[in-house]
Structure formats: structure tokens, C-alpha cells
Design an enzyme around this catalytic site. Structure first.
Site, mmCIF file in Angstrom:
data_model
loop_
_atom_site.group_PDB
_atom_site.id
_atom_site.type_symbol
_atom_site.label_atom_id
_atom_site.label_comp_id
_atom_site.label_asym_id
_atom_site.label_seq_id
_atom_site.Cartn_x
_atom_site.Cartn_y
_atom_site.Cartn_z
ATOM 1 N N HIS A 122 0.014 1.301 -2.042
ATOM 2 C CA HIS A 122 -0.295 -0.106 -1.782
ATOM 3 C C HIS A 122 -1.529 -0.459 -2.622
ATOM 4 C CE1 HIS A 122 -1.907 -3.431 0.741
ATOM 5 N NE2 HIS A 122 -0.704 -3.536 1.260
ATOM 6 N N ASP A 207 -3.790 7.212 3.145
ATOM 7 C CA ASP A 207 -3.591 5.843 3.617
ATOM 8 C C ASP A 207 -2.526 5.912 4.708
ATOM 9 O OD1 ASP A 207 -2.579 3.327 4.087
ATOM 10 O OD2 ASP A 207 -2.479 2.732 1.986
ATOM 11 N N GLN A 210 0.967 2.744 7.400
ATOM 12 C CA GLN A 210 2.329 2.810 7.956
ATOM 13 C C GLN A 210 2.549 4.136 8.684
ATOM 14 O OE1 GLN A 210 4.218 0.125 7.776
ATOM 15 N NE2 GLN A 210 3.052 -0.965 6.225
ATOM 16 N N LYS A 233 -1.196 -3.140 12.720
ATOM 17 C CA LYS A 233 0.164 -2.649 12.436
ATOM 18 C C LYS A 233 0.676 -1.788 13.584
ATOM 19 C CE LYS A 233 -0.387 -2.701 7.441
ATOM 20 N NZ LYS A 233 0.340 -3.889 6.969
ATOM 21 N N CYS A 395 2.273 -6.133 -2.178
ATOM 22 C CA CYS A 395 1.055 -5.396 -2.531
ATOM 23 C C CYS A 395 1.367 -4.027 -3.121
ATOM 24 C CB CYS A 395 0.115 -5.252 -1.333
ATOM 25 S SG CYS A 395 -0.520 -6.802 -0.750
HETATM 26 N N1 PLP Z 1 -1.624 0.529 2.911
HETATM 27 C C1 PLP Z 1 -0.342 0.325 3.253
HETATM 28 C C2 PLP Z 1 0.654 1.415 3.000
HETATM 29 C C3 PLP Z 1 0.029 -0.872 3.850
HETATM 30 O O1 PLP Z 1 1.307 -1.075 4.198
HETATM 31 C C4 PLP Z 1 -0.955 -1.864 4.065
HETATM 32 C C5 PLP Z 1 -0.573 -3.178 4.624
HETATM 33 O O2 PLP Z 1 0.518 -3.657 4.428
HETATM 34 C C6 PLP Z 1 -2.278 -1.590 3.706
HETATM 35 C C7 PLP Z 1 -2.574 -0.386 3.119
HETATM 36 C C8 PLP Z 1 -3.363 -2.589 3.924
HETATM 37 O O3 PLP Z 1 -3.577 -2.804 5.281
HETATM 38 P P1 PLP Z 1 -4.601 -3.931 5.770
HETATM 39 O O4 PLP Z 1 -4.216 -5.184 5.063
HETATM 40 O O5 PLP Z 1 -4.399 -3.991 7.246
HETATM 41 O O6 PLP Z 1 -5.973 -3.481 5.396
#
Ligand code: PLP
Length: 437
Positions: A122, A207, A210, A233, A395
């Protein structure tokens, strides 16, 4: 009432109509809906237990502080971190990764060093590392994914962990990977990444935005050095999240932000810092958001361990029922997207997919395109039918581009979704396809 309906009744947002149709919410990978337990805690704290945490000598502030610190303990237990000092509250995954990229790299990354990031990342696990690399004059190396097409049905898109060894040399100071991709829905074997990186004494950031939703996370068993996730999430509030870090690393890292709450003593010239975890929690935190993690993770735990009585008095495992429904949804969609909708390109198949029999997916997260149709147009038409799905780059522009896509549709399911909704979604998608092609 069947168990999935009982779960649905906990989520008031699902009762709504959109554009005159019953809402079918298929965007839980972007943000999940919140159960009543989370909503009532948030309302209670905003309206009553509203006082700044850690700072005052009065009962209302103690109550708010207690809710905030209780949530820290719930998080610690949920991911099996050794101590509360390992749990830093942030505003979400993005903030957690930025914290590490900034603070760790300021201490450990020099000019000509390197950072390894994964190709299925992401943007939140790409851009912070680019910023850190630019500051230090370091380089970014990319752990690739497989991009072979499968039977004209899409792309495997597996992370090629076996390539990691070839990317590592003495310049590499940190590796950043994704637990579960928000595009492919594939679970990466992060333990293998960690094992390889640790053989070279390189720390690993995971990260878990998910991953925390779909996997049982035990940070000690996993061995990661950092694990980042967001509350929103996993049934909690927006603007709150967690960074788990190994204590010895967090101790060596400088504060990310300065301000109130993260200090021990301050003079005009110099400051000594508060011990962990407050050293990384400058300013008034989103204490309602952080506190929401307690009922949110309790709910996630109930989905995994809960037992309920069926109408005929039998004890039924909530997890068994939810897993069975999710499996039915996943199997149904894997088949229906190709056979009922058609012309579909799917991004991310399980490794065990048999090329002669088609595709296989384990998690109910489907990112795809319909050949010749614009994903944004399809999403708008689906919205008119009450179906909320994601469209665009989600993203993950480098990943989608490497799979030959400039956008895609994503339908992501949660334990409150039903097979009936999946069937409705496919019927609506067929109609939308006919309208645009
Ligand atoms: N990493 C992954 C794999 C994600 O799916 C997301 C959000 O969609 C993020 C990072 C970023 O999360 P946040 O916007 O809650 O900081």
C-alpha cells in the site's frame, strides 16, 4: 435468529438503504462498520467521560485514562505483545509506519544504505520509506511479485519471498512487508521474510492493516520487529491505530514528535523524555479512538472464540459459522465472477491454484477488472443498485500498474456479509456490465 443475522444486528450501518436500495456494504477492507458496543463507548466518552488523559488529578480524567490504558492492555493481549511498553497508540497504520520510517531511519539509516519494500505494498508502506531514503541519501529496493497471467483469468501476484536473499547485502538496514495485501487478499508468509532478514540482523516492519483482520496475530511468534494496524479496519474508530515495536529498538529510537505527554522534564534548552510508550505519544491523543480498540478487539475476539446457543439449545461456535459463510462466499465468487459475469481479470490467486481447474482464493477480497469496462463506471452503477464497492488504484498504484491495470474494482467481505449479498452483488455486476459494454 441465525448467527450471521445476529452479527448483522450489531451493526446499525447495515440497516440503511442507499439510492432507494438495501445497502450491500462490500468495502470493509477500506473501513469496517462498527458494532453497537464500539458506538456506545464512543458516545459515552464524547458525551460524559470526556477529560484529557494522563494529566489531571480528578476523577473524570482518571476514568478516561483508565479506558485509554485498558485498551492498551486489550491490544497487548490481542497480539500477544510482551508488555504495555511495546504498544504505541497512533492515528493509524499510516502514522505507525511513518513513525518507524522517520525515527528508526534517523538513527540507523545513512547515505548509500538501502531499504527493502515489498511490491504488493500500500502507498502507506512505500512513501514513508521513500521520504526516509531521500533524507538519508539511501536507496529503495523492491521485493518483487510474480506477474504471470493464469489461463487468461488474471495474475497470480504472489510476493516472491525467495528473491529476498538476493536483495540483501550489508547496505540494507530495514525490510518493510505487507501481512495481507489490500489488492490481492493474499496472506504473505511474513515469518519467512522475518527469518531471512533476521539471519542478516535486519529488522522487519509488517504492515498489518489487513492482516490484523484476517489472521490471528501473535507478534512474538511471528518475530516481527514492528507491526502496524488501524482501529477502523477492525471495528474501531477512525483516526486511531497501533504500532507494536520491540522494546530494545523503541528504546534506541528518538521521539518522532515533540510536545506534551512525551516528556519527563523540560528546560528551554533541553528535554528528557517520558518512558515508553508515552515517549512516542506526543500531544493529546485521540483517546476516544484508542479506547474504542477495547470493545472493537473484544468483538473480534468474540467472532473467533464466541459460543452461542442455537434455537434448539445447542452450543454453536461463532467462528465455525462465520468461517463457513466466508468460505461459501469466497468459493461462490471465485466461480461466479468468471462463469456468470465473464471477461474478468482477477488480481491475486492462491499458490495452490491448479492451472487446469481455474483459480483459488482463501480470503473474501476480490480485486478485478472486466475487460473493456471502466472500473469507476461500474462502481457508480453498482452504487445506484445499493452496492458499495471500491474502485480506482486503492493506494497501490505501483502494484496495479505492474499487473497492467490503471484501476480496478474491489469487493471485500466481512463477517457481517452473507452469501445472499454476494449473489445479489453478482446479479448487479452483470447488469452493470451490460449497461457499460
Ligand atoms: N496498509 C494497507 C495494506 C491498507 O489496506 C491500508 C488501508 O487501506 C493502509 C495501509 C493504510 O491504513 P490507514 O489509512 O488506516 O492508515
Amino acid at each position: 435468529m441465525n448467527i450471521i443475522n445476529r452479527i448483522r444486528a450489531d451493526f446499525p450501518a447495515l440497516e440503511q438503504k442507499m439510492n432507494g436500495e438495501q445497502l450491500i456494504y462490500l468495502d470493509s477492507a477500506a473501513t469496517s462498520q462498527k458494532p453497537k458496543s464500539v458506538l456506545s463507548l464512543m458516545e459515552e466518552m464524547a458525551g460524559r467521560t470526556n477529560a484529557n488523559v494522563h494529566r489531571a488529578m480528578y476523577a473524570l480524567s482518571d476514568k478516561a485514562t483508565e479506558l485509554y490504558e485498558t485498551a492498551r492492555e486489550v491490544v497487548r493481549e490481542f497480539i500477544n505483545a510482551p508488555a504495555r511498553e511495546n504498544i504505541i497508540f497512533t492515528s493509524g497504520t499510516t502514522a505507525s509506519i511513518n513513525l518507524v520510517a522517520d525515527s528508526f531511519c534517523r538513527t540507523f539509516l545513512k547515505a548509500n544504505d538501502a531499504i527493502i519494500i515489498a511490491a504488493d505494498s500500500h502507498h502507506s508502506n512505500i512513501v514513508p520509506w521513500q521520504l526516509a531514503a531521500q533524507r538519508a541519501g539511501a536507496e529503495i529496493r523492491v521485493l518483487p511479485i510474480s506477474t504471470e497471467p493464469t489461463q487468461g483469468r488474471g495474475f497470480t501476484a504472489h510476493l516472491l519471498i525467495e528473491e529476498l536473499e538476493n536483495l540483501i547485502d550489508e547496505k540494507v538496514k530495514i525490510v518493510a512487508v505487507t501481512h495481507v495485501s489490500n489488492i490481492t487478499g493474499l496472506v504473505n508468509q511474513v515469518e519467512r521474510v522475518i527469518e531471512i532478514a533476521h539471519r542478516h540482523n535486519i529488522p522487519v516492519v509488517v504492515d498489518g492493516a489487513q492482516g490484523i483482520v484476517h489472521q490471528a496475530v501473535d507478534v512474538q511468534k511471528m518475530g516481527c520487529d514492528f507491526y502496524a494496524f488501524s482501529a477502523h479496519k477492525i471495528y474501531g474508530a477512525t483516526g486511531a491505530g497501533v504500532l507494536y515495536g520491540k522494546r530494545e529498538l523503541l528504546e534506541q529510537m528518538p521521539p518522532y514528535m515533540g510536545g506534551g505527554d512525551m516528556v519527563e522534564t523540560v528546560t528551554y534548552q533541553k528535554t528528557t523524555y517520558a518512558p515508553l510508550p508515552l515517549k512516542f505519544e506526543a500531544g493529546t491523543p485521540n483517546f476516544i479512538g484508542a479506547a474504542s480498540l477495547a470493545p472493537a478487539l473484544e468483538y473480534a475476539k468474540w467472532l473467533k472464540d464466541g459460543i452461542v446457543q442455537s434455537v434448539d439449545g445447542e452450543s454453536v461456535s461463532v467462528c465455525d459459522v462465520v468461517e463457513a459463510e466466508q468460505k461459501k462466499i469466497t468459493e461462490y465468487l471465485t466461480e461466479a465472477l468468471f462463469n456468470e459475469v465473464g471477461d474478468v481479470q482477477l488480481y491475486g490467486f492462491e499458490k495452490s491454484t491448479d492451472a487446469s481447474t481455474g483459480v483459488k482464493k482463501e480470503l473474501p477480497l476480490f480485486t478485478f477488472n472486466i475487460k473493456g469496462a471502466n472500473a469507476g463506471d461500474l462502481a457508480q452503477l453498482l452504487d445506484k443498485m445499493g452496492v458499495a464497492v471500491r474502485s480506482g488504484l486503492m493506494c497501490a498504484e505501483p502494484l496495479l500498474n505492474s499487473l497492467g491495470a490503471t484501476g480496478a474494482l474491489r469487493a471485500s467481505f466481512a463477517p457481517y456479509n452473507t452469501l445472499a449479498e454476494a449473489k445479489n452483488f453478482i446479479a448487479c455486476l452483470r447488469r452493470a456490465k451490460q449497461m457499460v459494454l
